[in-house]
Design an enzyme around this catalytic site. Structure first.
Site, PDB file in Angstrom:
ATOM      1  N   SER A  30       0.426  -2.621  -3.848  1.00  0.00           N
ATOM      2  CA  SER A  30      -0.788  -2.869  -4.624  1.00  0.00           C
ATOM      3  C   SER A  30      -0.644  -3.923  -5.717  1.00  0.00           C
ATOM      4  CB  SER A  30      -1.277  -1.559  -5.235  1.00  0.00           C
ATOM      5  OG  SER A  30      -2.650  -1.564  -5.258  1.00  0.00           O
ATOM      6  N   ASP A  58      -6.509   2.158  -5.333  1.00  0.00           N
ATOM      7  CA  ASP A  58      -5.468   1.407  -6.047  1.00  0.00           C
ATOM      8  C   ASP A  58      -5.824   1.254  -7.527  1.00  0.00           C
ATOM      9  OD1 ASP A  58      -4.558   1.229  -3.487  1.00  0.00           O
ATOM     10  OD2 ASP A  58      -5.079  -0.879  -3.222  1.00  0.00           O
TER      11      ASP A  58
HETATM   12  C1  GLA Z   1      -5.399  -0.861   0.590  1.00  0.00           C
HETATM   13  C2  GLA Z   1      -6.749  -0.696  -0.094  1.00  0.00           C
HETATM   14  C3  GLA Z   1      -6.977   0.744  -0.509  1.00  0.00           C
HETATM   15  C4  GLA Z   1      -6.727   1.710   0.663  1.00  0.00           C
HETATM   16  C5  GLA Z   1      -5.405   1.390   1.336  1.00  0.00           C
HETATM   17  C6  GLA Z   1      -5.198   2.203   2.594  1.00  0.00           C
HETATM   18  O1  GLA Z   1      -4.367  -0.647  -0.315  1.00  0.00           O
HETATM   19  O2  GLA Z   1      -6.813  -1.519  -1.230  1.00  0.00           O
HETATM   20  O3  GLA Z   1      -8.277   0.885  -1.027  1.00  0.00           O
HETATM   21  O4  GLA Z   1      -7.781   1.669   1.575  1.00  0.00           O
HETATM   22  O5  GLA Z   1      -5.290   0.020   1.689  1.00  0.00           O
HETATM   23  O6  GLA Z   1      -5.143   3.560   2.305  1.00  0.00           O
END
Ligand code: GLA
Length: 415
Positions: free
Chosen positions: A125, A170
């Site tokens: 993230s 996230d």
């Molecule tokens: C990414 C997206 C999140 C989520 C994940 C999968 O990180 O930003 O919002 O959907 O994928 O769980």
């Protein structure tokens, strides 16, 4: 990588711009324990923040100019705050953030320096840490700090301008995380509660060395799952006689008794136009994305996408119960089931991620799964503390990407 401290971030800003920053926002990365590809269906997730972070140092200036530098990338990004268009690379996240801050101190600009030790290869993230960190630092520097909830809402929208129609996991974990606990986040209705990590449970993350930047190659693959989930939700709501919301979410049918049987009857693939026709609805609510419109003629998977998402939501409940009972073997089994479902049904795993998970299980992990959006990026293993070194070594033996231990850490801080 060594941890980048607030003092080091201040010093880097001073060196870049010749004066001190007014504020440093420290936005951590996150690892999702379970609940993958559920948030955009408004179904629960169970992430925790990690100690690796991005640090955004900022100082206000008069006028609309934004000057931004990063320790990771050469050059200076120069933007006009009022018109932050035509940007590429990490400046897209800056532009998205500025768009969502347009009403805050509109006469002010800023200097920004980004540093940190969070890998930018996808899975932990980094894009949300960057967006949240920039927004928190700028709002503070401009004298109008955002409440945590407003920051989360605006940061979600800011990132969607970049093109990925992501859920809200996230941003929520980056802002709300507490050291020592994971956070169960529910979206409909909105609720959060801390899940302490029981003794005897450590975590290792390992990179597959396949980049999966959400703003890049993984974008269309991710958005296809979001639309697939919407199409499934529309058809299921129609079948059980529920009102079809704009857009429809799988959370609306998750509690229906026979939903698994109904999912089995969904078509493997279908287009948004066909679904809209079948339920006598306007196709635009099915294909609308924040930054784009999905091709309504494309036939995309729906049955297996819905099957993954609904089963994964049930696994969040099961994993929470296993953690509460400190049943780490059961917890590990649930992670393995999640990975299988992501590989077979959602189809966002890669050979590299599968190999990593297998190697970490063999080296003594309770369980392992890909974490984050997938399509490359990182895998997570739940590990007895005495096997952490062996699990890291096993991951390093099958991938050139980094592998390291992560602990449940504090969320966003401002200094
Ligand atoms: C990414 C997206 C999140 C989520 C994940 C999968 O990180 O930003 O919002 O959907 O994928 O769980």
């Amino acid at each position: 990588m060594t941890e980048v401290t607030i003092d080091a971030a201040r010093a880097a800003f001073r060196e870049a711009f010749g004066g001190p920053p007014a504020v440093v926002a420290r936005a951590p990365g996150r690892v999702n324990l379970i609940g993958e590809h559920t948030d955009y269906s408004l179904l629960p997730v169970l992430p925790m923040a990690i100690a690796r972070a991005l640090l955004v140092a900022a100082a206000p200036i008069d006028g609309p100019a934004i000057e931004a530098r990063s320790a990771a990338f050469a050059g200076t990004i120069a933007l006009d705050r009022q018109h932050p268009e035509h940007v590429s690379g990490w400046a897209r996240y800056l532009a998205g953030a500025l768009r969502e801050l347009a009403d805050i101190a509109p006469g002010k600009g800023a200097r920004i320096f980004v540093s940190g030790d969070l890998p930018a290869t996808g899975g932990l993230s980094s894009s949300s840490a960057l967006t949240v960190g920039i927004m928190a630092a700028l709002a503070q520097a401009w004298g109008m700090p955002l409440t945590p909830d407003h920051l989360v809402t605006r940061a979600i929208r800011a990132e969607r301008h970049v093109g990925v129609e992501s859920g809200g996991m996230d941003q929520a974990i980056i802002v709300h995380a507490r050291a020592g606990s994971a956070l169960r986040i529910d979206f409909a209705p909105a609720a959060q509660h801390s899940i302490p990590i029981p003794p005897g449970l450590s975590f290792v993350v390992a990179s597959s060395a396949e980049e999966a930047p959400k703003g890049g190659s993984a974008r269309d693959a991710y958005n296809q799952r979001v639309i697939g989930a919407r199409l499934a939700a529309a058809m299921l709501c129609d079948q059980v006689g529920l009102e079809i919301a704009h857009p429809p979410y799988l959370s609306h049918v998750a509690g229906v008794d026979v939903v698994d049987l109904l999912v089995d009857d969904l078509p493997e693939k279908i287009s948004a136009i066909e679904v809209a026709h079948g339920i006598d609805a306007d196709v635009s609510m099915l294909v609308r994305l924040t930054a784009d419109t999905w091709d309504g003629r494309a036939k995309i998977p729906v049955k297996r996408v819905a099957r993954h998402i609904l089963s994964e939501a049930a696994r969040v409940d099961a994993a929470e119960a296993a953690l509460a009972a400190a049943d780490l073997k059961a917890f590990g089994d649930i992670l393995n089931e999640s990975h299988n479902s992501l590989r077979e049904d959602l189809r966002c795993s890669t050979a590299g991620l599968d190999k990593l998970c297998a190697a970490m299980r063999k080296a003594g992990a309770f369980g392992a799964r890909l974490t984050g959006a997938g399509f490359g990026g990182f895998a997570l293993a739940a590990v007895p503390p005495e096997h952490v070194a062996a699990v890291i070594a096993a991951a390093e033996a099958v991938s050139t990407g980094p592998a390291f231990e992560v602990d449940a850490s504090e969320g966003l801080t401002l200094a």
